[in-house]
Design a protein around this motif. Structure first.
Motif, mmCIF file in Angstrom:
data_model
loop_
_atom_site.group_PDB
_atom_site.id
_atom_site.type_symbol
_atom_site.label_atom_id
_atom_site.label_comp_id
_atom_site.label_asym_id
_atom_site.label_seq_id
_atom_site.Cartn_x
_atom_site.Cartn_y
_atom_site.Cartn_z
ATOM 1 N N ARG A 88 0.820 -1.216 0.000
ATOM 2 C CA ARG A 88 0.000 0.000 0.000
ATOM 3 C C ARG A 88 0.849 1.259 0.000
ATOM 4 O O ARG A 88 0.613 2.192 -0.770
ATOM 5 N N ASN A 89 1.876 1.296 0.853
ATOM 6 C CA ASN A 89 2.667 2.513 0.991
ATOM 7 C C ASN A 89 3.570 2.756 -0.220
ATOM 8 O O ASN A 89 3.680 3.894 -0.698
ATOM 9 N N ARG A 120 3.038 1.601 -3.235
ATOM 10 C CA ARG A 120 2.139 1.916 -4.353
ATOM 11 C C ARG A 120 1.811 3.403 -4.377
ATOM 12 O O ARG A 120 1.928 4.063 -5.415
ATOM 13 N N ASP A 121 1.443 3.959 -3.227
ATOM 14 C CA ASP A 121 1.033 5.356 -3.191
ATOM 15 C C ASP A 121 2.223 6.298 -3.352
ATOM 16 O O ASP A 121 2.095 7.370 -3.952
ATOM 17 N N HIS A 122 3.385 5.915 -2.811
ATOM 18 C CA HIS A 122 4.574 6.742 -2.998
ATOM 19 C C HIS A 122 4.944 6.812 -4.477
ATOM 20 O O HIS A 122 5.189 7.897 -5.029
ATOM 21 N N ALA A 164 2.952 6.200 -6.964
ATOM 22 C CA ALA A 164 1.863 6.878 -7.674
ATOM 23 C C ALA A 164 2.026 8.392 -7.594
ATOM 24 O O ALA A 164 1.749 9.107 -8.563
ATOM 25 N N ALA A 165 2.469 8.900 -6.428
ATOM 26 C CA ALA A 165 2.711 10.340 -6.307
ATOM 27 C C ALA A 165 3.845 10.774 -7.228
ATOM 28 O O ALA A 165 3.758 11.819 -7.896
ATOM 29 N N GLU A 181 6.170 15.225 -2.479
ATOM 30 C CA GLU A 181 7.096 14.087 -2.567
ATOM 31 C C GLU A 181 8.495 14.665 -2.426
ATOM 32 O O GLU A 181 9.087 15.134 -3.386
ATOM 33 N N ARG A 209 -9.510 9.373 -0.619
ATOM 34 C CA ARG A 209 -8.598 8.796 0.358
ATOM 35 C C ARG A 209 -7.262 9.523 0.258
ATOM 36 O O ARG A 209 -6.959 10.171 -0.751
ATOM 37 N N ASN A 243 -2.870 9.347 1.781
ATOM 38 C CA ASN A 243 -1.821 8.573 2.439
ATOM 39 C C ASN A 243 -0.628 9.501 2.632
ATOM 40 O O ASN A 243 -0.142 10.095 1.669
#
Length: 279
Positions: free
Chosen positions: A186-187, A189-191, A193-194, A208, A259, A261
């Motif tokens: 999850r983490n 993926r979102d990092h 993605a940013a 970022e 959502r 993160n």
């Protein structure tokens, strides 16, 4: 012209850097290249089908082949297969929600804003208990079940006064491969993605940032790690409490469908001579 000529060299260098630690981890868990290749093929088809459609048109096997370079027979075969889903560990999602409450709701905090040690069992008129904490999130799960799992994962410990104490002001299991894998996926993926959002020039850019230094001693790094942990936890706790308050005030609104993160990390290694990758 080969297949790499159209890809910016700086981008390929970045991909090589970010994939290196993943490949190292794959080899650690005996995930061979054929296994990874099979997974990537499925992901290429899935992303092309669901995330890159043509407005108003049905996605075709031929277009997916054009986008991905995967043979049309493989595309057709994989699109006809039922999608496999991997269940999220219940202990991970429930655990993260409970720790968020423990570290943000006033009744579970001390005067300094830190999570209180909680009596394992609740008593009428007494201070909030661990049982009461679990009840705030789920009335279908017994507190003893959560406590046993958290003791196994190293999230809490029980002191001599039979109070449950949080080992870290975040849900960070010391053990439990399923839970660790869930948060890693999850983490990261979102990092990523940013980063992808920013590098594809989508506006406004997402946060970022990092601080990077070399030519440090082992003692220097240890001191910086301590500072980073303290400041990082302070930032996480502040955002967590603000998010909890906003979530409660927005509960039930039809537009409450977003959502977020926010995370921190600290990494250190011996800096190699060619300034390429830490080994």
């Amino acid at each position: 012209m080969n297949e790499f000529d159209t890809i910016p060299p700086a981008l390929m260098a970045a991909f090589s850097q970010l994939l290196r630690p993943l490949v190292r981890m794959f080899l650690h868990f005996n995930i061979t290249y054929p296994v990874l290749s099979n997974l990537l093929k499925s992901l290429y088809i899935e992303v092309a089908e669901h995330e890159l459609p043509i407005s108003g048109k049905q996605q075709s096997d031929s277009r997916i082949t054009f986008l991905t370079g995967i043979h049309r027979k493989d595309v057709r075969r994989r699109r006809q297969q039922p999608e496999e889903t991997v269940a999220t560990p219940a202990s991970a999602t429930l655990g993260a929600q409970l720790v968020s409450r423990w570290t943000s709701l006033p009744e579970f905090l001390d005067h300094d804003g830190h999570p209180k040690p909680l009596p394992r069992l609740g008593q009428d008129g007494a201070a909030p208990s661990f049982d009461a904490l679990v009840q705030t999130q789920s009335k279908d799960i017994r507190a003893r079940v959560v406590l046993d799992e958290w003791l196994r994962l190293g999230v809490v410990h029980v002191d001599a006064q039979d109070q449950v104490q949080l080992n870290s002001e975040a849900f960070v299991p010391d053990s439990g491969l399923d839970e660790k894998s869930y948060f890693m996926g999850r983490n990261l993926r979102d990092h990523i993605a940013a980063c992808a959002h920013n590098i594809t020039r989508e506006n406004p850019p997402m946060l970022e940032r990092s601080v990077y230094y070399d030519s440090l001693t082992e003692e220097d790094v240890a001191e910086l790690e301590t500072v980073s942990r303290e400041l990082g936890m302070h930032a996480l706790q502040h955002v967590n409490r603000k998010a909890m308050a906003l979530q409660q005030s927005s509960d039930g609104r039809p537009d409450a469908n977003r959502r977020m993160n926010f995370g921190v990390y600290f990494f250190h290694a011996v800096h190699d001579s060619d300034n390429q990758a830490e080994r």
